[in-house]
Design a protein around this motif. Structure first.
Motif, PDB file in Angstrom:
ATOM      1  N   MET A  15     -13.961 -52.015 -15.724  1.00  0.00           N
ATOM      2  CA  MET A  15     -14.986 -51.321 -14.949  1.00  0.00           C
ATOM      3  C   MET A  15     -14.882 -51.725 -13.478  1.00  0.00           C
ATOM      4  SD  MET A  15     -19.066 -51.384 -15.698  1.00  0.00           S
ATOM      5  CE  MET A  15     -19.209 -53.135 -15.437  1.00  0.00           C
ATOM      6  N   ARG A  64     -17.608 -40.335  -7.543  1.00  0.00           N
ATOM      7  CA  ARG A  64     -16.556 -41.246  -7.965  1.00  0.00           C
ATOM      8  C   ARG A  64     -15.226 -40.562  -8.282  1.00  0.00           C
ATOM      9  NH1 ARG A  64     -17.001 -43.414 -12.461  1.00  0.00           N
ATOM     10  NH2 ARG A  64     -18.470 -41.954 -13.421  1.00  0.00           N
ATOM     11  N   SER A  82     -14.251 -46.906 -11.547  1.00  0.00           N
ATOM     12  CA  SER A  82     -14.325 -46.417 -12.919  1.00  0.00           C
ATOM     13  C   SER A  82     -15.480 -47.092 -13.668  1.00  0.00           C
ATOM     14  CB  SER A  82     -13.004 -46.666 -13.646  1.00  0.00           C
ATOM     15  OG  SER A  82     -12.684 -48.043 -13.626  1.00  0.00           O
ATOM     16  N   GLU A  83     -16.008 -46.374 -14.663  1.00  0.00           N
ATOM     17  CA  GLU A  83     -17.111 -46.874 -15.478  1.00  0.00           C
ATOM     18  C   GLU A  83     -16.762 -46.647 -16.951  1.00  0.00           C
ATOM     19  OE1 GLU A  83     -20.729 -44.975 -14.310  1.00  0.00           O
ATOM     20  OE2 GLU A  83     -20.637 -45.729 -12.239  1.00  0.00           O
TER      21      GLU A  83
END
Lengths: 115, 113
Positions: A15, A64, A82-83
């Motif tokens: 992440m 994003r 990023s998640e």
């Protein structure tokens, strides 16, 4: 046999990291699409380009995600940061979308896992 | 907003029988409809396109119908084979653009020997 290629095929990242996915469309195709596929949402259109110009990116989280076509042989999709919820398979597709021809040719996908 | 429904998540049938998959849509009248096949770990593969003025289209053992009154397409595979096992997706052009394709959630078809 012309086909769409995508790299990398698999990506595992933590992440917060930046992820870049690449796609080489079929030579001569004028339209390039980016899709995301998850079990829950199915196949979702993120963005698409016609003759390298972005036509629609309304399916993309703007804060994003970014998509570009620096030249006719390369399309990129970036996620920064990023998640975990971005974990999915990302497909690129291309087509010669002239009047009467609407079929799309998909690449093998990039399986993204964000931990 | 436009909505596409493939009303079976999964369909199991015996080899040799005809498989029939359904795609329903609401809220607008598309100029065409497509069917794709997707195998596990692969991208979708285009199978057939049918236009609004065509009632039926065939390709080898595949047949697609398009009923614009019912807002429904049926996808048939005759003489089904285990190799036909896959997920089948219907796709429609977006309301605002013929190039913006929206996919249904798919029907997973299993053909047992």
């Amino acid at each position: 046999d012309a086909r769409v290629t995508q790299t990398p095929r698999d990506k595992v990242t933590e992440m917060g990291q930046e992820v870049t996915m690449r796609c080489q469309p079929i030579l001569g195709h004028n339209t390039v699409f980016w899709y995301r596929q998850t079990m829950k949402q199915g196949l979702e259109l993120l963005a698409y380009f016609r003759n390298r110009a972005p036509l629609d990116d309304s399916g993309m989280p703007k804060d994003r995600f970014s998509a570009e076509m620096p030249d006719a042989t390369l399309a990129t999709l970036k996620i920064q940061p990023s998640e975990p919820r971005d974990s999915a398979v990302y497909f690129c597709a291309s087509g010669l979308l002239t009047s009467g021809k609407y079929e799309q040719y998909f690449g093998p996908g990039t399986r993204l896992t964000v931990t | 907003s436009q909505k596409i429904e493939q009303n079976s998540e999964a369909l199991n049938i015996q080899e040799g029988k005809t498989a029939t998959l359904t795609c329903n849509y609401t809220n607008y009248s598309p100029a065409y409809l497509q069917w794709y096949r997707q195998d596990p770990g692969r991208g979708p593969v285009f199978l057939l396109l049918i236009r609004e003025n065509e009632k039926e289209k065939r390709k080898e053992r595949l047949k697609v119908t398009f009923d614009t009154t019912l807002k429904q397409s049926l996808f048939h595979i005759t003489a089904s084979q285990p190799a036909d096992s896959a997920t089948y997706l219907c796709a429609l052009p977006g309301y605002s653009s013929a190039s913006k394709i929206i996919f249904g959630s798919g029907t997973r078809l299993s053909i047992r020997p």
